[in-house]
Design a protein around this motif. Sequence first.
Motif, PDB file in Angstrom:
ATOM      1  N   CYS A  71       1.400 -40.121  59.891  1.00 36.63           N
ATOM      2  CA  CYS A  71      -0.122 -40.333  58.844  1.00 36.63           C
ATOM      3  C   CYS A  71      -0.133 -39.533  57.543  1.00 36.63           C
ATOM      4  CB  CYS A  71      -1.222 -40.240  59.824  1.00 36.63           C
ATOM      5  SG  CYS A  71      -1.458 -41.437  60.794  1.00 36.63           S
ATOM      6  N   GLN A  72       0.916 -38.422  57.693  1.00 37.96           N
ATOM      7  CA  GLN A  72       0.832 -37.676  56.627  1.00 37.96           C
ATOM      8  C   GLN A  72       1.347 -38.230  55.201  1.00 37.96           C
ATOM      9  OE1 GLN A  72       0.720 -33.857  57.272  1.00 37.96           O
ATOM     10  NE2 GLN A  72       0.497 -33.587  54.953  1.00 37.96           N
ATOM     11  N   VAL A  73       2.140 -39.159  55.507  1.00 39.06           N
ATOM     12  CA  VAL A  73       2.603 -40.108  54.543  1.00 39.06           C
ATOM     13  C   VAL A  73       1.639 -41.057  54.171  1.00 39.06           C
ATOM     14  CG1 VAL A  73       4.640 -41.432  53.742  1.00 39.06           C
ATOM     15  CG2 VAL A  73       5.004 -39.831  55.413  1.00 39.06           C
ATOM     16  N   SER A  74       1.053 -41.821  54.996  1.00 46.81           N
ATOM     17  CA  SER A  74       0.029 -42.531  54.616  1.00 46.81           C
ATOM     18  C   SER A  74      -1.073 -42.068  54.108  1.00 46.81           C
ATOM     19  CB  SER A  74      -0.548 -43.453  55.902  1.00 46.81           C
ATOM     20  OG  SER A  74      -1.061 -42.536  56.880  1.00 46.81           O
ATOM     21  N   THR A  75      -1.431 -40.746  54.398  1.00 45.59           N
ATOM     22  CA  THR A  75      -2.546 -40.018  53.547  1.00 45.59           C
ATOM     23  C   THR A  75      -2.160 -39.835  52.159  1.00 45.59           C
ATOM     24  OG1 THR A  75      -3.421 -38.958  55.715  1.00 45.59           O
ATOM     25  CG2 THR A  75      -3.489 -37.619  53.524  1.00 45.59           C
ATOM     26  N   THR A  76      -0.921 -39.494  52.007  1.00 43.66           N
ATOM     27  CA  THR A  76      -0.509 -39.151  50.643  1.00 43.66           C
ATOM     28  C   THR A  76      -0.574 -40.408  49.494  1.00 43.66           C
ATOM     29  OG1 THR A  76       1.068 -37.491  51.407  1.00 43.66           O
ATOM     30  CG2 THR A  76       1.330 -38.002  49.432  1.00 43.66           C
ATOM     31  N   VAL A  77      -0.139 -41.561  50.404  1.00 42.48           N
ATOM     32  CA  VAL A  77      -0.033 -42.868  49.581  1.00 42.48           C
ATOM     33  C   VAL A  77      -1.640 -43.054  49.121  1.00 42.48           C
ATOM     34  CG1 VAL A  77       0.392 -45.372  49.266  1.00 42.48           C
ATOM     35  CG2 VAL A  77       1.763 -43.677  50.916  1.00 42.48           C
ATOM     36  N   PHE A  78      -2.610 -42.855  50.147  1.00 43.64           N
ATOM     37  CA  PHE A  78      -4.018 -43.214  49.856  1.00 43.64           C
ATOM     38  C   PHE A  78      -4.681 -42.348  48.696  1.00 43.64           C
ATOM     39  CE2 PHE A  78      -8.244 -41.251  51.161  1.00 43.64           C
ATOM     40  CZ  PHE A  78      -8.837 -42.337  50.652  1.00 43.64           C
ATOM     41  N   ARG A  79      -4.259 -40.926  48.583  1.00 47.79           N
ATOM     42  CA  ARG A  79      -4.584 -40.357  47.708  1.00 47.79           C
ATOM     43  C   ARG A  79      -4.170 -40.883  46.463  1.00 47.79           C
ATOM     44  NH1 ARG A  79      -3.462 -34.308  50.907  1.00 47.79           N
ATOM     45  NH2 ARG A  79      -5.327 -34.518  52.173  1.00 47.79           N
ATOM     46  N   ALA A  80      -2.810 -41.241  46.269  1.00 45.81           N
ATOM     47  CA  ALA A  80      -2.041 -41.609  44.959  1.00 45.81           C
ATOM     48  C   ALA A  80      -3.055 -42.748  44.521  1.00 45.81           C
ATOM     49  CB  ALA A  80      -0.796 -42.037  45.300  1.00 45.81           C
ATOM     50  N   ALA A  81      -3.134 -43.704  45.362  1.00 41.87           N
ATOM     51  CA  ALA A  81      -3.967 -45.057  45.173  1.00 41.87           C
ATOM     52  C   ALA A  81      -5.627 -44.886  44.785  1.00 41.87           C
ATOM     53  CB  ALA A  81      -3.894 -46.044  46.294  1.00 41.87           C
ATOM     54  N   ALA A  91       8.225 -26.873  74.130  1.00 46.62           N
ATOM     55  CA  ALA A  91       8.037 -25.565  73.926  1.00 46.62           C
ATOM     56  C   ALA A  91       7.827 -24.931  72.647  1.00 46.62           C
ATOM     57  CB  ALA A  91       9.004 -24.667  74.877  1.00 46.62           C
ATOM     58  N   GLU A  92       8.564 -25.300  71.786  1.00 45.76           N
ATOM     59  CA  GLU A  92       8.561 -25.185  70.396  1.00 45.76           C
ATOM     60  C   GLU A  92       7.585 -25.723  69.573  1.00 45.76           C
ATOM     61  OE1 GLU A  92      10.870 -26.857  71.558  1.00 45.76           O
ATOM     62  OE2 GLU A  92      11.402 -28.702  70.590  1.00 45.76           O
ATOM     63  N   GLU A  93       6.649 -26.374  70.302  1.00 42.03           N
ATOM     64  CA  GLU A  93       5.572 -27.415  69.329  1.00 42.03           C
ATOM     65  C   GLU A  93       4.687 -26.645  68.897  1.00 42.03           C
ATOM     66  OE1 GLU A  93       5.961 -30.674  69.135  1.00 42.03           O
ATOM     67  OE2 GLU A  93       4.079 -31.191  68.519  1.00 42.03           O
ATOM     68  N   TRP A  94       4.189 -26.704  67.672  1.00 43.72           N
ATOM     69  CA  TRP A  94       3.315 -25.974  66.607  1.00 43.72           C
ATOM     70  C   TRP A  94       2.050 -26.172  67.364  1.00 43.72           C
ATOM     71  CZ3 TRP A  94      -0.605 -27.955  63.265  1.00 43.72           C
ATOM     72  CH2 TRP A  94      -1.348 -26.899  62.522  1.00 43.72           C
ATOM     73  N   VAL A  95       1.200 -25.248  67.727  1.00 39.42           N
ATOM     74  CA  VAL A  95       0.101 -24.829  68.277  1.00 39.42           C
ATOM     75  C   VAL A  95      -1.016 -24.802  67.113  1.00 39.42           C
ATOM     76  CG1 VAL A  95      -1.733 -23.753  69.662  1.00 39.42           C
ATOM     77  CG2 VAL A  95       0.713 -24.003  70.335  1.00 39.42           C
ATOM     78  N   PRO A  96      -1.822 -25.798  66.461  1.00 36.13           N
ATOM     79  CA  PRO A  96      -2.601 -25.571  65.375  1.00 36.13           C
ATOM     80  C   PRO A  96      -3.631 -24.974  65.700  1.00 36.13           C
ATOM     81  CG  PRO A  96      -2.927 -27.972  66.566  1.00 36.13           C
ATOM     82  CD  PRO A  96      -1.728 -27.109  67.199  1.00 36.13           C
ATOM     83  N   PRO A  97      -4.242 -24.222  64.552  1.00 32.87           N
ATOM     84  CA  PRO A  97      -5.716 -23.481  64.791  1.00 32.87           C
ATOM     85  C   PRO A  97      -6.738 -24.543  64.940  1.00 32.87           C
ATOM     86  CG  PRO A  97      -4.891 -23.864  62.162  1.00 32.87           C
ATOM     87  CD  PRO A  97      -3.829 -24.294  63.107  1.00 32.87           C
ATOM     88  N   VAL A  98      -7.796 -23.867  65.357  1.00 35.47           N
ATOM     89  CA  VAL A  98      -9.004 -24.536  65.778  1.00 35.47           C
ATOM     90  C   VAL A  98      -9.392 -25.698  65.124  1.00 35.47           C
ATOM     91  CG1 VAL A  98     -11.623 -24.591  66.373  1.00 35.47           C
ATOM     92  CG2 VAL A  98      -9.993 -22.571  66.693  1.00 35.47           C
ATOM     93  N   GLU A  99      -9.172 -25.864  63.885  1.00 39.91           N
ATOM     94  CA  GLU A  99      -9.667 -26.983  62.975  1.00 39.91           C
ATOM     95  C   GLU A  99      -8.401 -27.998  63.021  1.00 39.91           C
ATOM     96  OE1 GLU A  99      -8.664 -24.017  59.836  1.00 39.91           O
ATOM     97  OE2 GLU A  99      -9.614 -24.035  61.913  1.00 39.91           O
ATOM     98  N   ASP A 100      -7.276 -27.632  63.476  1.00 36.34           N
ATOM     99  CA  ASP A 100      -5.953 -28.415  63.061  1.00 36.34           C
ATOM    100  C   ASP A 100      -5.488 -28.870  64.635  1.00 36.34           C
ATOM    101  OD1 ASP A 100      -4.456 -26.597  60.474  1.00 36.34           O
ATOM    102  OD2 ASP A 100      -6.235 -27.911  60.416  1.00 36.34           O
ATOM    103  N   THR A 101      -6.494 -29.700  65.252  1.00 36.87           N
ATOM    104  CA  THR A 101      -6.033 -30.163  66.559  1.00 36.87           C
ATOM    105  C   THR A 101      -5.235 -31.378  66.284  1.00 36.87           C
ATOM    106  OG1 THR A 101      -7.926 -29.357  67.475  1.00 36.87           O
ATOM    107  CG2 THR A 101      -6.480 -30.797  68.656  1.00 36.87           C
ATOM    108  N   GLY A 102      -3.775 -31.343  66.531  1.00 36.89           N
ATOM    109  CA  GLY A 102      -2.923 -32.327  66.317  1.00 36.89           C
ATOM    110  C   GLY A 102      -2.831 -33.260  65.079  1.00 36.89           C
ATOM    111  N   SER A 103      -2.103 -34.356  64.951  1.00 38.61           N
ATOM    112  CA  SER A 103      -1.967 -34.885  63.666  1.00 38.61           C
ATOM    113  C   SER A 103      -1.763 -36.534  63.936  1.00 38.61           C
ATOM    114  CB  SER A 103      -0.914 -34.278  63.116  1.00 38.61           C
ATOM    115  OG  SER A 103       0.517 -34.560  63.890  1.00 38.61           O
ATOM    116  N   GLY A 104      -2.059 -37.280  63.034  1.00 36.99           N
ATOM    117  CA  GLY A 104      -1.508 -38.584  63.198  1.00 36.99           C
ATOM    118  C   GLY A 104      -0.548 -38.941  62.167  1.00 36.99           C
TER     119      GLY A 104
END
Length: 487
Positions: A225-235, A474-487
């Motif tokens: 969804c990092q990529v789909s988000t970026t396409v959305f912004r361009a459009a 074990a190496e998974e990034w732990v996001p800050p409070v407002e950064d829970t997970g990603s899609g």
Amino acid sequence: TKVANLRAVDLEPARDLLLTAMSHPIQVSNAGGLWTLPATDIAQFLKQDTASGADGARTIRLGLDREKLALWLDERLGSAVEKEPVDAEVGWNGEKLVAVEPSVDGVALDALMLAELVEGRFFGDGGTVEAPLTYVKPTIDGANLEKLGITTFLGSGGSNYAGSSDGRSTNVAVGAGLLNGTLIPPWGEFSFNEAIGWIDEEKGFVEAQVIDGEKIGKDIGGGICQVSTTVFRAAFLAGLPITEWWPHRFRIGFYEYDGWDPGLDASILQPTEDPATWADFRFENPSDSWMLVESWTDGVNVVVNIYGEDLGFKVETTGPSWGDKTQLLRAQEVVDDELDPGTVMLAQVAGIGEELSHYRVVRDRNGELLWERSFYTKYFPRGDIWKVSPDMKGDAPLDPNFKFPPLPPSGVDSVGWVPGAEAIAGDQGAEPPSEEWIPPAEESAEDWVAPAGEWVPPAEESVIPAEGWSEPAAEEWVPPVEDTGSG
């Protein structure tokens, strides 16, 4: 007594011709090979008629049914001889459209012409005929890119995924690579899911964090969804008509890096291999020319550019306009049988719910209104999720005396908001508001376009049971409070 108008002697020329024809096969040659056509196979297409000679005697004329023979030849030889055309892969060199990979003309068998040649050889001396071919130009012809009409940069989107896990970074790079070079035909519709295809390991996708229903989980392709988000912004910034868009269920800090406002993200979903179950991001090409979507990543940033004809669109945006806030959910403990003994880990970080919208107006080069729309987002609240191994059941640090923090007022962004003493005294323990969000003043009832409805995730996005959770690496990034997970 009747006099016969067709005598045995009249049949002899046709008989001799047929005997000669049946005595030799016909061969068809092509650069790809040599094929033998037995005379007995060709004979099934024989046809005859009679004609009167100069002396009034009847004669037999032999021939082949060329149309039926052509169909038979196409079925027998077409797949071996023909080649599909290959479109050029194109890109933008900073000034114009260029072919990154050349196109290849296709080859088709001219079956009717071949049938005529075979008939001549069949009733002649036999032998070999060269398969007649026609050449088929590809839709994207590298030697004639001008006809695509792609002349102008239309809009660009960017996003920053610094701090992502290795798995998430891999998926972003794979998705950007699959998207790069996508072409949209005149008056056609772009589909993100069609551009990248089914998300699986064969394409290079790996397991990483995703938003799965009500909670954060892990799945193949997490981070796409990092990529789909970026396409959305361009459009969005190019002013293109957006026909399908789903904001994320939770507010994710990844999408606010580099000064991007919340609410300018786009989630996609592929719960099964059936496209009918997918949630997509789509926009239209409102022109007589093709459009190019170009994308790449440098390991930290994703960039998407859109090119097409000079549309002359003028894009005006306002927002985000903030609505009500919803109190975060209470913390939960989830027992996971897959965890090692002695494990207590925070799998999801709490966050409040928020409503906001962006409003976009698109005008043509003369200032005439083309379309306008409110892009409404409802971020749902979430609570801390503590995952524990069976032997640690009951040991999650849940506070039985926990009091909800004060909620920011409507009309402000919760990020950066600091409650005053009055808010702290008055709002602790407050329940989430129940009334519907009323658009702020700048989105008056006359101008504001109500959304079609709040985003309701597909049925497959159900709450994940305890046994459905998987342990982050074990190496998974732990996001800050407002950064829970990603899609």
